[in-house]
Design an enzyme around this catalytic site. Sequence first.
Site, PDB file in Angstrom:
ATOM      1  N   ASP A 138      48.891  41.524  42.292  1.00 28.31           N
ATOM      2  CA  ASP A 138      48.083  41.458  43.513  1.00 28.31           C
ATOM      3  C   ASP A 138      48.972  41.357  44.744  1.00 28.31           C
ATOM      4  OD1 ASP A 138      45.759  41.385  44.991  1.00 28.31           O
ATOM      5  OD2 ASP A 138      45.403  39.253  44.721  1.00 28.31           O
ATOM      6  N   CYS A 219      30.100  40.445  50.918  1.00 30.78           N
ATOM      7  CA  CYS A 219      30.510  39.599  49.782  1.00 30.78           C
ATOM      8  C   CYS A 219      31.000  38.243  50.291  1.00 30.78           C
ATOM      9  CB  CYS A 219      31.614  40.310  49.008  1.00 30.78           C
ATOM     10  SG  CYS A 219      32.259  39.360  47.621  1.00 30.78           S
ATOM     11  N   CYS A 246      33.371  33.120  45.655  1.00 29.01           N
ATOM     12  CA  CYS A 246      32.055  33.060  45.014  1.00 29.01           C
ATOM     13  C   CYS A 246      32.194  33.542  43.573  1.00 29.01           C
ATOM     14  CB  CYS A 246      31.069  33.945  45.780  1.00 29.01           C
ATOM     15  SG  CYS A 246      29.401  34.005  45.084  1.00 29.01           S
TER      16      CYS A 246
END
Length: 360
Positions: A138, A219, A246
């Site tokens: 990432d 989102c 979330c």
Amino acid sequence: MNAPWTALKQQIQTWGKALSFDAIGIASIDLNAASARFKRFLAAGWHGQMDYLAKHGEKRFRPELLVPGTVSVICARLNYLPEPLQAMRQALGDPNRAYLSRYALGRDYHKLIKRRLLVLARKLEERIGPFGYRVFCDSAPVLEKPLAQQAGLGFYGKHTNLIAFQQGSFFFLGEIYTDLPLPPDPPLPKSYCGSCRACLEVCPTQAIVAPYQLDARRCISYLTIELHGPIPEELRPKIGNRVFGCDDCQLVCPWNRKAQLTKEPDFLPRHGLEKASLVELFAWSEAEFLAKTEGSAIRRLGYERWLRNLAVGLGNAPPSLKVLSALKARLNHPSALVREHVSWALAKHTAQLKTSATAT
């Protein structure tokens, strides 16, 4: 001709298991299909303020341009789930508690996975001699999920997360780009979701606009982590007590009934963040924030946006003397961003209290 490479691939997978990775797979570097999907996502503007996703040109879609000489990608998967799903549901269900996405409760995964992948690469170097490679987690223009899907490590859920058959979707990914012609694993089909729509229906902000399509601008993970300015007012009530990310779409996914708890001590909760209250975290000074998020993915949020998110959570909490006092204490905060969200939260409570008084 291929036998030595097949044996080497098996050895890599054995080493990966010894390094506590949950799975290792090999992907080819053909990302044409994923490139088309990603470009449609960008064209729709669904990436919002994540401008970095539109940078680097074709390097994101052609690994051999990002790391010259790359012909295959070693993909790794590592579970991070720190607690049972029921404990997560309890935290979400208590409006006075601060809910943080469970991947962020422990130490930052980027460094841990990259260090472990470097160990794997060096073991390989000891076996075959110098070779070309570069390690990612990432941390660069890498299409991690498409590569992992091609390596057989998971299939796409309708929420756009990757899902593993026996372990669900609570995992991190990492890659080694290499010039070794390792035989690729068979990719998994796109999805095994069938007619299930649980993730689409549960999303608090309806960010999953259609199966396999996510408008990141709606989102909650984007709103609480990636967005740098004010959170849109119409979305604030939908955020509830979620102050960093979330997990709703993963919590309802039937495939996560088999999700396994992590074996990594570094991914376990620190500083009681899995059970902390909104009021408690809102009272942190900047020094406390920096101290208690050291080595955590939460640190990148910064103190100002940390308070912004908590103010929204407190605005969505049941009115109480503690909540109102906490908000009023930040009403004159130096940051205009914090003040705006605190004022919104107090106005929301004032309106609720007036409605309640009128009703009685």
